[in-house]
Design a protein around this motif. Structure first.
Motif, PDB file in Angstrom:
ATOM      1  N   PRO A  24      -5.382   9.459  -1.394  1.00 25.03           N
ATOM      2  CA  PRO A  24      -4.808   8.139  -1.132  1.00 25.03           C
ATOM      3  C   PRO A  24      -3.307   8.053  -1.406  1.00 25.03           C
ATOM      4  O   PRO A  24      -2.620   7.227  -0.811  1.00 25.03           O
ATOM      5  CB  PRO A  24      -5.601   7.221  -2.070  1.00 25.03           C
ATOM      6  CG  PRO A  24      -6.892   7.923  -2.282  1.00 25.03           C
ATOM      7  CD  PRO A  24      -6.564   9.391  -2.271  1.00 25.03           C
ATOM      8  N   VAL A  62      -7.394   4.214  -0.033  1.00 29.80           N
ATOM      9  CA  VAL A  62      -7.646   4.428   1.386  1.00 29.80           C
ATOM     10  C   VAL A  62      -7.080   5.784   1.770  1.00 29.80           C
ATOM     11  O   VAL A  62      -5.901   6.064   1.561  1.00 29.80           O
ATOM     12  CB  VAL A  62      -6.995   3.313   2.232  1.00 29.80           C
ATOM     13  CG1 VAL A  62      -7.188   3.586   3.713  1.00 29.80           C
ATOM     14  CG2 VAL A  62      -7.581   1.968   1.851  1.00 29.80           C
ATOM     15  N   ARG A 122       0.838  -1.190   0.000  1.00 29.38           N
ATOM     16  CA  ARG A 122       0.000   0.000   0.000  1.00 29.38           C
ATOM     17  C   ARG A 122       0.882   1.254   0.000  1.00 29.38           C
ATOM     18  O   ARG A 122       1.891   1.310   0.690  1.00 29.38           O
ATOM     19  CB  ARG A 122      -0.895   0.029   1.240  1.00 29.38           C
ATOM     20  CG  ARG A 122      -1.969   1.116   1.147  1.00 29.38           C
ATOM     21  CD  ARG A 122      -2.622   1.367   2.471  1.00 29.38           C
ATOM     22  NE  ARG A 122      -3.187   0.155   3.030  1.00 29.38           N
ATOM     23  CZ  ARG A 122      -3.856   0.158   4.190  1.00 29.38           C
ATOM     24  NH1 ARG A 122      -3.994   1.262   4.878  1.00 29.38           N
ATOM     25  NH2 ARG A 122      -4.358  -0.974   4.655  1.00 29.38           N
ATOM     26  N   ASP A 160      -3.955  -0.890  10.148  1.00 31.48           N
ATOM     27  CA  ASP A 160      -5.114  -0.910   9.254  1.00 31.48           C
ATOM     28  C   ASP A 160      -4.794  -1.764   8.043  1.00 31.48           C
ATOM     29  O   ASP A 160      -4.708  -1.281   6.919  1.00 31.48           O
ATOM     30  CB  ASP A 160      -5.483   0.514   8.826  1.00 31.48           C
ATOM     31  CG  ASP A 160      -6.735   0.548   7.963  1.00 31.48           C
ATOM     32  OD1 ASP A 160      -7.578  -0.351   8.122  1.00 31.48           O
ATOM     33  OD2 ASP A 160      -6.864   1.466   7.132  1.00 31.48           O
ATOM     34  N   ARG A 193      -5.557  -4.377   5.121  1.00 29.92           N
ATOM     35  CA  ARG A 193      -6.737  -4.682   4.320  1.00 29.92           C
ATOM     36  C   ARG A 193      -6.305  -5.481   3.106  1.00 29.92           C
ATOM     37  O   ARG A 193      -5.145  -5.459   2.711  1.00 29.92           O
ATOM     38  CB  ARG A 193      -7.434  -3.400   3.842  1.00 29.92           C
ATOM     39  CG  ARG A 193      -6.592  -2.611   2.830  1.00 29.92           C
ATOM     40  CD  ARG A 193      -7.339  -1.395   2.317  1.00 29.92           C
ATOM     41  NE  ARG A 193      -6.508  -0.617   1.436  1.00 29.92           N
ATOM     42  CZ  ARG A 193      -6.445  -0.786   0.129  1.00 29.92           C
ATOM     43  NH1 ARG A 193      -7.159  -1.731  -0.444  1.00 29.92           N
ATOM     44  NH2 ARG A 193      -5.674  -0.032  -0.620  1.00 29.92           N
TER      45      ARG A 193
END
Length: 385
Positions: free
Chosen positions: A236, A158, A75, A296, A298
């Motif tokens: 993001p 995100v 990410r 977090d 995901r």
């Protein structure tokens, strides 16, 4: 071309840029030895002409991390790739015009001997071309992910945590004050025309891939301004962009602090404050962002996460969302059995009524009356029998 193919392509391009930077870092180590190369990166001065400067340490770290992040679908890879592309383009362009403006009658670096300007400059031209291709692929990936989000394939990027985005934006804002202020003071001291010559770098460098300090401050002003905007709007890509800038600034800030500590470089309060802020502040922002990612976790919804907008999931067109209900299969109600057809004379009328009732979950409240009437009719007939 699929998004997975684009992801692999941008990862390989970023790693190719890292290979170019790492090659010339190793060249200086081989030619000068590790102590000589370290002296070059911490003081900025060595006899002769070198290939790299301390900025290339941060650039190599940024390019490597961006390529690996894209390859392993980490990410924030999109923001890292954006930073790697823009920083490499900005800090390789000077070597291109050094090469183009050099001539035997008027050598760009004067009488300095060492690394070949033609060889180093040619690889810089290649790096610029790769950056342009990388930038085009990132725009393509953004377009593909935006279309995927609009068609409900992914949910969009995100957004960063508000506290982390605020801390990152404040750090970049303070650094921008340093960069703008230092160029303004330099222009006041030497005049705008001399400042232009300093930005161009004519006769002021001792490394081919190095850039003059005023040019460096101009580039960092633009980059920090972009990072501030992304952080303020909580895009993001903001965490990856901030991490990329931190990776780029921390190595050169560390080498500057090292030079100040050993007394090999003239030190001022402004220089020390700027280097401390670049190193300590960048490390703190990286720690905050890494902590947010670890808390977090995901599934990977998007391959690169380079989308600027976070597109929400759409429901069916022009159909309001209905609260979810228990999905129970429904079948047409069976006609009530005739009393004469019953073989089990011990059946209770209430049991017969329950067996004849259709089990449904009404989708609309208005149909409750009809469902109740249908359920009562077999019960009444069974009771009458």
């Amino acid at each position: 071309m699929s998004i997975n193919q684009v992801r692999i392509a941008v990862a390989l391009l970023s790693l190719a840029l890292f290979a170019q930077t790492a090659f010339w870092l190793l060249y200086d180590i081989v030619v000068r030895g590790l102590p000589g190369a370290w002296s070059l990166w911490t003081t900025g001065w060595v006899p002769g002409l070198s290939a790299t400067s301390s900025l290339d340490l941060g650039l190599a770290a940024l390019q490597l991390c961006a390529g690996l992040a894209a390859l392993f679908r980490t990410r924030g890879a999109g923001g890292l790739l954006m930073t790697s592309c823009t920083v490499t383009l900005g800090f390789r362009l000077p070597a291109v015009w050094y090469l183009l403006l050099d001539s035997p009658s008027d050598p760009w670096f004067g009488t300095l001997k060492g690394a070949s300007l033609n060889a180093v400059g040619s690889t810089a031209v290649l790096a610029v071309v790769l950056c342009l291709v990388l930038g085009g692929l990132l725009l393509l990936a953004r377009h593909m992910e935006y279309e995927a989000a609009a068609s409900n394939s992914v949910t969009g990027g995100v957004r960063p945590v508000k506290v982390t985005a605020t801390a990152s934006g404040l750090l970049l804002a303070v650094l921008n004050v340093f960069y703008i202020g230092r160029n303004a003071v330099t222009a006041f001291q030497v005049g705008p025309s001399v400042l232009t010559d300093l930005i161009v770098g004519k006769g002021s460098g001792r490394a081919i891939l190095a850039v003059p300090s005023p040019y460096q401050w101009v580039c960092l002003t633009v980059l920090c301004g972009a990072g501030m905007l992304l952080a303020a709007r909580r895009r993001p890509t903001a965490p990856g962009f901030s991490v990329g800038l931190s990776l780029f600034m921390m190595p050169s800030a560390f080498t500057d602090l090292w030079g100040y500590a050993v007394g090999s470089m003239p030190v001022t309060a402004v220089d020390t404050s700027q280097s401390l802020l670049e190193f300590v502040g960048s490390a703190a922002v990286v720690a905050l962002i890494v902590g947010d990612v670890r808390r977090d976790r995901r599934p990977d919804d998007a391959d690169l996460d380079v989308m600027t907008p976070a597109v929400p999931i759409r429901t069916a067109a022009a159909v309001p969302a209905v609260p979810a209900t228990l999905a129970v299969p429904t079948t047409p109600a069976a006609p009530p059995a005739a009393p004469a057809a019953q073989e089990d004379g011990d059946d209770d009328p209430a049991e017969a009524a329950v067996e004849a009732v259709e089990v449904t979950v009404p989708a609309q409240r208005d149909n409750d009356g009809d469902a109740t009437a249908e359920a009562e009719r077999p019960a009444t007939e069974a009771a009458g029998a």
